[in-house]
Design a protein around this motif. Structure first.
Motif, PDB file in Angstrom:
ATOM      1  N   GLU A 262     -23.499  65.333  39.256  1.00  0.00           N
ATOM      2  CA  GLU A 262     -23.042  66.711  39.485  1.00  0.00           C
ATOM      3  C   GLU A 262     -24.227  67.655  39.653  1.00  0.00           C
ATOM      4  OE1 GLU A 262     -18.747  67.078  37.243  1.00  0.00           O
ATOM      5  OE2 GLU A 262     -20.546  66.854  35.983  1.00  0.00           O
ATOM      6  N   ASN A 265     -25.745  67.536  43.079  1.00  0.00           N
ATOM      7  CA  ASN A 265     -25.000  68.243  44.122  1.00  0.00           C
ATOM      8  C   ASN A 265     -25.233  69.747  44.117  1.00  0.00           C
ATOM      9  OD1 ASN A 265     -23.757  65.964  45.248  1.00  0.00           O
ATOM     10  ND2 ASN A 265     -22.121  65.992  43.713  1.00  0.00           N
ATOM     11  N   PHE A 267     -27.076  73.263  44.668  1.00  0.00           N
ATOM     12  CA  PHE A 267     -27.909  73.796  45.749  1.00  0.00           C
ATOM     13  C   PHE A 267     -29.392  73.766  45.381  1.00  0.00           C
ATOM     14  CE2 PHE A 267     -29.278  77.832  48.116  1.00  0.00           C
ATOM     15  CZ  PHE A 267     -29.515  77.152  49.299  1.00  0.00           C
ATOM     16  N   GLN A 316     -23.101  75.003  44.663  1.00  0.00           N
ATOM     17  CA  GLN A 316     -23.364  73.659  45.156  1.00  0.00           C
ATOM     18  C   GLN A 316     -23.851  73.679  46.609  1.00  0.00           C
ATOM     19  OE1 GLN A 316     -20.201  70.875  44.198  1.00  0.00           O
ATOM     20  NE2 GLN A 316     -19.586  72.104  42.441  1.00  0.00           N
ATOM     21  N   LYS A 317     -24.504  72.594  46.985  1.00  0.00           N
ATOM     22  CA  LYS A 317     -25.030  72.488  48.353  1.00  0.00           C
ATOM     23  C   LYS A 317     -23.933  72.703  49.380  1.00  0.00           C
ATOM     24  CE  LYS A 317     -28.441  69.103  46.811  1.00  0.00           C
ATOM     25  NZ  LYS A 317     -28.764  67.661  46.724  1.00  0.00           N
ATOM     26  N   ASP A 318     -22.788  72.073  49.157  1.00  0.00           N
ATOM     27  CA  ASP A 318     -21.686  72.172  50.119  1.00  0.00           C
ATOM     28  C   ASP A 318     -21.182  73.603  50.279  1.00  0.00           C
ATOM     29  OD1 ASP A 318     -21.853  69.488  50.584  1.00  0.00           O
ATOM     30  OD2 ASP A 318     -20.109  68.942  49.361  1.00  0.00           O
ATOM     31  N   ASP A 319     -21.254  74.385  49.196  1.00  0.00           N
ATOM     32  CA  ASP A 319     -20.814  75.780  49.270  1.00  0.00           C
ATOM     33  C   ASP A 319     -21.672  76.563  50.251  1.00  0.00           C
ATOM     34  OD1 ASP A 319     -18.814  75.503  47.248  1.00  0.00           O
ATOM     35  OD2 ASP A 319     -20.381  75.616  45.719  1.00  0.00           O
ATOM     36  N   LEU A 321     -23.765  75.390  52.591  1.00  0.00           N
ATOM     37  CA  LEU A 321     -23.666  74.843  53.948  1.00  0.00           C
ATOM     38  C   LEU A 321     -22.382  75.295  54.638  1.00  0.00           C
ATOM     39  CD1 LEU A 321     -24.967  71.187  53.404  1.00  0.00           C
ATOM     40  CD2 LEU A 321     -26.112  73.045  54.624  1.00  0.00           C
ATOM     41  N   PHE A 322     -21.297  75.364  53.875  1.00  0.00           N
ATOM     42  CA  PHE A 322     -20.020  75.815  54.435  1.00  0.00           C
ATOM     43  C   PHE A 322     -20.156  77.222  55.015  1.00  0.00           C
ATOM     44  CE2 PHE A 322     -16.173  78.370  53.711  1.00  0.00           C
ATOM     45  CZ  PHE A 322     -15.281  77.725  54.549  1.00  0.00           C
ATOM     46  N   ASN A 324     -22.989  78.840  55.767  1.00  0.00           N
ATOM     47  CA  ASN A 324     -23.978  78.841  56.846  1.00  0.00           C
ATOM     48  C   ASN A 324     -23.327  78.480  58.180  1.00  0.00           C
ATOM     49  OD1 ASN A 324     -25.908  79.367  54.928  1.00  0.00           O
ATOM     50  ND2 ASN A 324     -26.934  77.390  55.074  1.00  0.00           N
ATOM     51  N   HIS A 325     -22.421  77.498  58.132  1.00  0.00           N
ATOM     52  CA  HIS A 325     -21.807  76.992  59.354  1.00  0.00           C
ATOM     53  C   HIS A 325     -20.622  77.834  59.822  1.00  0.00           C
ATOM     54  CE1 HIS A 325     -23.581  72.809  58.206  1.00  0.00           C
ATOM     55  NE2 HIS A 325     -24.425  73.526  58.896  1.00  0.00           N
ATOM     56  N   ARG A 370     -11.670  82.177  53.406  1.00  0.00           N
ATOM     57  CA  ARG A 370     -13.116  81.950  53.362  1.00  0.00           C
ATOM     58  C   ARG A 370     -13.828  83.089  52.626  1.00  0.00           C
ATOM     59  NH1 ARG A 370     -17.596  83.040  57.168  1.00  0.00           N
ATOM     60  NH2 ARG A 370     -16.123  84.295  58.361  1.00  0.00           N
TER      61      ARG A 370
END
Length: 413
Positions: A262, A265, A267, A316-319, A321-322, A324-325, A370
């Motif tokens: 955890e 994961n 950021f 988290q990294k995915d947060d 990146l989401f 950003n994209h 979002r």
């Protein structure tokens, strides 16, 4: 009409910041100033000394017309994400014509040249960067050395923190093909990292924070006089100051209730840093000791602080990146404005490409899923921030929903 954008943390607001606003307005001949300001946590990986509303009030008293919050996901990120998200926010407002930032060099041309080189990434630069990274140094250090092989003057420029941020602002403008014009003014007063509070020159924010930590009252001479009552009232009430060490127990809880996977994961956690963090907890309790243990040649003290903050706030990294994209920041959160500048706020509402929030009670009807997801990070961060209030009377939750925007009139300023 010329609308000037300034990105800031004001941690805390001091005479150097007032000077910057004044000089930036003179340089750009701006009719109004919009500040994008970090909320309750800042890019150094620390809590802000004073809450975001108090800092907004101080800025409005000293030349800002509107203060907008930079959401915590980007306010606590690396210089590149911090700068890009702030510039994108200005671009999305639709009315900002110019941006001005401080720098140690005080000249825009070399900053623009470096920004262009970094965006182009010529083969000779990429090769030199790879060679330096293989030596185990930090990315910032490797980039500086590699760039110096193409543009020797850059080595001295990239050794100063405000120059680095200035280059990131310019890179962001270029990436976005923004029509906003960049300007820079030379940083005045003490060095960014200086802790000298006795100097007759303008003290740095670092020096003021350090003075408060050491209970040295000389800091007050470096705060604008029209902010003295605000600052001293916050101290007297016990809503300030807040330091990183005040979150020691919260940090331990956040880390100890997560597995190594955890933490991996989270950021900015890379290359097994999660294991060093757990090893540190086996040896130390105090945050400063943990930071010193985890720090390596490749990872700076500040980056490790940011990582610990991301663990605390569960970013988290995915947060990241989401967002950003999907366009970075999906709303404009107004923290405060001057009443005589209400027409500027009206223009922003008319031309902005994303929703404007002036009252979170209306957020559910204004924001999409979002945007609500990002806002949730900010409201949770505020709840966590208020846990550390010296006077626990003020530590209640939901303050993002119960605290009104700061509104001042000309007579106050």
């Amino acid at each position: 009409m010329k609308i000037l954008g300034i990105v800031a943390e004001y941690n805390p607001f001091h005479k150097g910041h007032a000077y910057q606003i004044q000089k930036a307005k003179e340089l750009t001949k701006a009719d109004a100033v919009i500040v994008v300001m970090s909320g309750n946590f800042v890019q150094r990986g620390e809590p802000a000394l004073l809450d975001k509303w108090t800092r907004s009030h101080m800025a409005l008293l000293n030349g800002a017309d509107i203060v907008v919050e930079l959401p915590v996901l980007y306010a606590t990120a690396s210089a590149e994400y911090f700068a890009h998200s702030a510039v994108k926010l200005f671009d999305d407002m639709g009315i900002v014509t110019d941006i001005c930032f401080g720098s140690e060099i005080g000249s825009i041309e070399p900053l623009e040249r470096i920004a262009s080189l970094l965006l182009q990434e010529p083969p000779c630069f990429c090769s030199a960067l790879k060679t330096e990274l293989e030596k185990g140094v930090s990315y910032a250090s490797a980039r500086c050395t590699a760039l110096a092989k193409i543009f020797p003057e850059s080595q001295n420029i990239l050794s100063h923190p405000n120059n680095i941020l200035a280059i990131e602002y310019i890179k962001a403008l270029k990436k976005l093909n923004s029509t906003i014009l960049p300007h820079t003014i030379c940083r005045k007063g003490a060095d960014y990292h200086s802790t000298d509070i006795s100097s007759s020159t303008m003290a740095s924010a670092s020096a003021i924070r350090n003075a408060l930590l050491e209970k040295n009252k000389n800091y007050i001479h470096h705060i604008p006089k029209n902010c003295h009552s605000l600052f001293l009232d916050a101290l007297e009430k016990g809503i300030a100051p807040i330091f990183l060490k005040d979150f020691t127990q919260a940090f331990h809880y956040s880390i100890r209730t997560k597995s190594a996977d955890e933490i991996a994961n989270i950021f900015e956690v890379t290359e097994g840093l999660e294991n060093r963090i757990f090893k540190a907890l086996n040896k130390y309790y105090e945050i400063t000791d943990i930071l010193s243990f985890v720090k390596t040649k490749r990872y700076s003290y500040t980056k490790i602080q940011r990582i610990l903050l991301h663990i605390l706030l569960n970013i988290q990294k995915d947060d990241v990146l989401f967002f950003n994209h999907t366009g970075y920041i999906p709303y404009i959160r107004i923290l405060g404005f001057r009443k005589e500048s209400q027409s500027i706020l009206g223009l922003c509402k008319k031309y902005a490409s994303i929703p404007i929030l002036t009252n979170l009670k209306n957020a559910d009807t204004i924001l999409d899923a979002r945007a609500k997801r990002m806002l949730n990070f900010d409201t949770k961060a505020t709840d966590i921030y208020y846990m550390a209030m010296p006077n626990k009377t003020y530590s209640h939750i939901y303050q993002d929903f119960t605290t009104s925007m700061v509104m001042i009139c000309f007579q106050e300023a």
